[in-house]
Design an enzyme around this catalytic site. Structure first.
Site, PDB file in Angstrom:
ATOM      1  N   TYR A 101       0.829  -1.201   0.000  1.00  0.00           N
ATOM      2  CA  TYR A 101       0.000   0.000   0.000  1.00  0.00           C
ATOM      3  C   TYR A 101       0.864   1.251   0.000  1.00  0.00           C
ATOM      4  CZ  TYR A 101       0.666   0.969   5.059  1.00  0.00           C
ATOM      5  OH  TYR A 101       1.179   1.294   6.293  1.00  0.00           O
ATOM      6  N   ARG A 103       8.244   4.671  -4.464  1.00  0.00           N
ATOM      7  CA  ARG A 103       8.255   3.790  -3.288  1.00  0.00           C
ATOM      8  C   ARG A 103       7.273   2.636  -3.489  1.00  0.00           C
ATOM      9  NH1 ARG A 103       7.152   6.260   2.616  1.00  0.00           N
ATOM     10  NH2 ARG A 103       5.004   6.298   1.853  1.00  0.00           N
ATOM     11  N   HIS A 139      -0.347 -21.005  -0.734  1.00  0.00           N
ATOM     12  CA  HIS A 139       0.647 -19.980  -0.386  1.00  0.00           C
ATOM     13  C   HIS A 139       1.424 -19.507  -1.608  1.00  0.00           C
ATOM     14  CE1 HIS A 139      -0.353 -21.410   3.579  1.00  0.00           C
ATOM     15  NE2 HIS A 139       0.429 -20.524   4.149  1.00  0.00           N
ATOM     16  N   LYS A 194       6.282  -1.489   1.988  1.00  0.00           N
ATOM     17  CA  LYS A 194       5.059  -0.997   2.639  1.00  0.00           C
ATOM     18  C   LYS A 194       3.974  -2.059   2.455  1.00  0.00           C
ATOM     19  CE  LYS A 194       2.915   3.557   3.431  1.00  0.00           C
ATOM     20  NZ  LYS A 194       3.037   3.597   4.883  1.00  0.00           N
ATOM     21  N   GLU A 210      12.180   2.896  14.062  1.00  0.00           N
ATOM     22  CA  GLU A 210      11.134   3.866  13.697  1.00  0.00           C
ATOM     23  C   GLU A 210       9.962   3.683  14.633  1.00  0.00           C
ATOM     24  OE1 GLU A 210       9.508   3.077   9.761  1.00  0.00           O
ATOM     25  OE2 GLU A 210       9.532   0.923  10.095  1.00  0.00           O
ATOM     26  N   LEU A 260      10.765   1.864   7.147  1.00  0.00           N
ATOM     27  CA  LEU A 260      10.127   2.384   5.938  1.00  0.00           C
ATOM     28  C   LEU A 260      10.803   3.692   5.544  1.00  0.00           C
ATOM     29  CD1 LEU A 260       7.588   1.780   4.076  1.00  0.00           C
ATOM     30  CD2 LEU A 260       6.702   3.840   5.145  1.00  0.00           C
TER      31      LEU A 260
HETATM   32  N1  PDD Z   1       2.471   5.271   7.640  1.00  0.00           N
HETATM   33  N2  PDD Z   1       7.198   4.125   9.059  1.00  0.00           N
HETATM   34  C1  PDD Z   1       6.066   3.373   9.035  1.00  0.00           C
HETATM   35  C2  PDD Z   1       6.110   1.985   9.580  1.00  0.00           C
HETATM   36  C3  PDD Z   1       4.885   3.914   8.482  1.00  0.00           C
HETATM   37  O1  PDD Z   1       3.774   3.166   8.419  1.00  0.00           O
HETATM   38  C4  PDD Z   1       4.889   5.261   7.998  1.00  0.00           C
HETATM   39  C5  PDD Z   1       3.689   5.896   7.386  1.00  0.00           C
HETATM   40  C6  PDD Z   1       6.090   6.001   8.064  1.00  0.00           C
HETATM   41  C7  PDD Z   1       6.189   7.424   7.544  1.00  0.00           C
HETATM   42  O2  PDD Z   1       6.249   7.470   6.132  1.00  0.00           O
HETATM   43  P1  PDD Z   1       5.685   8.742   5.321  1.00  0.00           P
HETATM   44  O3  PDD Z   1       6.394   9.933   5.826  1.00  0.00           O
HETATM   45  O4  PDD Z   1       5.995   8.440   3.912  1.00  0.00           O
HETATM   46  O5  PDD Z   1       4.198   8.825   5.607  1.00  0.00           O
HETATM   47  C8  PDD Z   1       7.220   5.401   8.596  1.00  0.00           C
HETATM   48  C9  PDD Z   1       1.277   5.729   6.967  1.00  0.00           C
HETATM   49  C10 PDD Z   1       0.983   7.172   7.161  1.00  0.00           C
HETATM   50  C11 PDD Z   1       0.140   4.795   7.330  1.00  0.00           C
HETATM   51  O6  PDD Z   1       0.403   3.597   7.404  1.00  0.00           O
HETATM   52  O7  PDD Z   1      -1.006   5.250   7.491  1.00  0.00           O
END
Ligand code: PDD
Length: 284
Positions: free
Chosen positions: A31, A50, A100, A146, A179, A203
Site C-alpha cells: 500500500y 516507493r 501460499h 510498505k 522507527e 520504511l
Molecule cells: N504510515 N514508518 C512506518 C512503519 C509507516 O507506516 C509510515 C507511514 C512512516 C512514515 O512514512 P511517510 O512519511 O511516507 O508517511 C514510517 C502511513 C501514514 C500509514 O500507514 O497510514
C-alpha cells in the site's frame, strides 16, 4: 465517499471484493499513503517510486504506469470534497484458490484506492507534544516494503494506546532505534538532528526526506546513522514524522520527560519550516 476499485469509481458502500482475495487471505499486497494539499498529490513521483519498490519487493507487476496512476488519483481527488486529503492505495496479488505459492499463471491484481480528508495536527498536540512508549521491534526484515500485512505494527501501536500514549518507538536487537509503529523517529542531541539510515529495517518515509531536506537547506546540523538505545533515552528532543502527522514533538518516553518535557527549539524550527514548505511548495 467515492472510491476506486478495479477500474470503477464507486460509492464505498458498493465496493466489494472476493473472500478469496490474497490480500484478505494472506495479507499478500502492498500500500501507499499520499497526502494531498490544495487538491495536489504531494511528491507523487516519490510515492509512486516507493510503491514500485514495494511491488518489486513482493514480486508483483505494477498494474499501472505512473501516468495511469496519476489519472486515477487525480480523478479520485476531484470526486471527493476536501481540499486537503490523504490517498490510500492498496494492491493485492488478486483472487485465487488458497495456496501460499503465487497463482500460476498470475491472476489480475486487485487495485483499491480511497481518499479521506486530511486534518492538520490539532494545536493542542503541537503545543504539548505526544507521549510514546518503547517496545521490541518484532517485525520481519523487510520493513522497507510498505506491506499490507501490518499485524505486528497493529499490535505495537495498540500497546501505546493501552498505555495512554500516541505511538510505540521500536528497538531492534536490544541495540538501536528503527522507527515508530507507523511513523519515522528523529533524535536531537546538542543541536544536531539524528536520523536512522534508510535500510531494510525501516520504511523510507517521504516526510523523513522532507525533514532532512529542510535541515540541509537551513543549515541545521544533521547526521544519518544508527541510533543506539542509550541515545534515544538521552535525547534532548525526539520528533515523529509521517504523511498524516507531519512533524510532532515527543515530550514523554516510557513515562519520563524527554529533555525538559516540552517541545523544544529544533521542533519549533522544523515545524515552522515545514509549514512554510507546505504553503510555498506543496500548495503551489
Ligand atoms: N504510515 N514508518 C512506518 C512503519 C509507516 O507506516 C509510515 C507511514 C512512516 C512514515 O512514512 P511517510 O512519511 O511516507 O508517511 C514510517 C502511513 C501514514 C500509514 O500507514 O497510514
Amino acid at each position: 465517499m467515492t472510491i476506486y476499485l478495479n477500474g470503477q469509481y464507486l460509492p464505498i458502500e458498493e465496493a466489494k471484493i472476493s473472500v478469496l482475495d490474497r490480500g484478505f487471505i494472506f495479507g499478500d499486497g502492498v500500500y501507499e499513503v499520499i497526502p494531498v494539499y490544495s487538491r495536489k498529490a504531494f511528491r507523487l513521483a516519490e510515492h509512486l517510486q516507493r510503491l514500485q519498490h514495494s511491488l518489486d519487493g513482493i514480486k508483483l507487476t505494477n498494474p499501472h504506469s505512473d501516468a495511469a496512476w496519476t489519472t486515477i488519483l487525480n480523478e479520485l481527488i476531484a470526486r471527493n470534497p476536501a481540499e486537503d486529503q490523504y490517498l490510500y492505495l492498496h494492491i493485492t496479488r488478486g483472487v485465487a484458490k488458497r495456496d501460499h505459492a503465487f497463482p500460476k499463471p498470475p491472476v489480475v491484481p486487485t487495485v483499491f484506492v480511497m481518499t479521506n480528508p486530511l486534518p492538520s495536527p490539532p494545536a493542542e498536540l503541537l503545543h504539548s507534544g505526544i507521549a510514546c512508549i518503547t517496545a521490541t521491534d518484532n517485525r520481519w526484515l523487510r520493513c522497507d516494503i510498505k506491506a499490507i500485512a501490518l499485524l505486528p505494527n497493529v499490535l505495537l501501536r495498540q500497546m501505546a494506546v493501552d498505555a495512554g500514549c500516541a505511538e510505540t518507538i521500536l528497538i531492534r536487537d536490544n541495540a538501536f532505534m528503527t522507527e515508530g509503529a507507523a511513523s519515522n523517529i528523529f533524535v536531537v542531541k546538542n543541536g544536531t538532528l539524528l536520523a536512522p539510515p534508510k535500510d531494510n529495517l525501516m520504511l523510507p518515509g517521504i516526510t523523513y526526506d522532507v525533514i532532512l531536506e529542510i535541515a540541509a537547506a537551513n543549515g541545521i546540523p544533521h547526521e544519518v546513522r544508527k541510533i543506539a538505545v542509550a541515545e534515544l533515552f538521552a535525547a534532548d528532543e525526539l520528533l515523529l514524522t509521517s504523511s498524516t502527522k507531519e512533524v510532532l514533538a515527543i515530550t514523554q518516553l516510557d513515562g519520563q520527560p524527554v529533555g525538559n518535557g516540552k517541545p523544544g527549539a529544533m521542533f519549533a524550527k522544523l515545524h515552522r519550516h515545514y509549514q512554510d514548505f507546505k504553503r510555498d511548495v506543496m500548495r503551489a
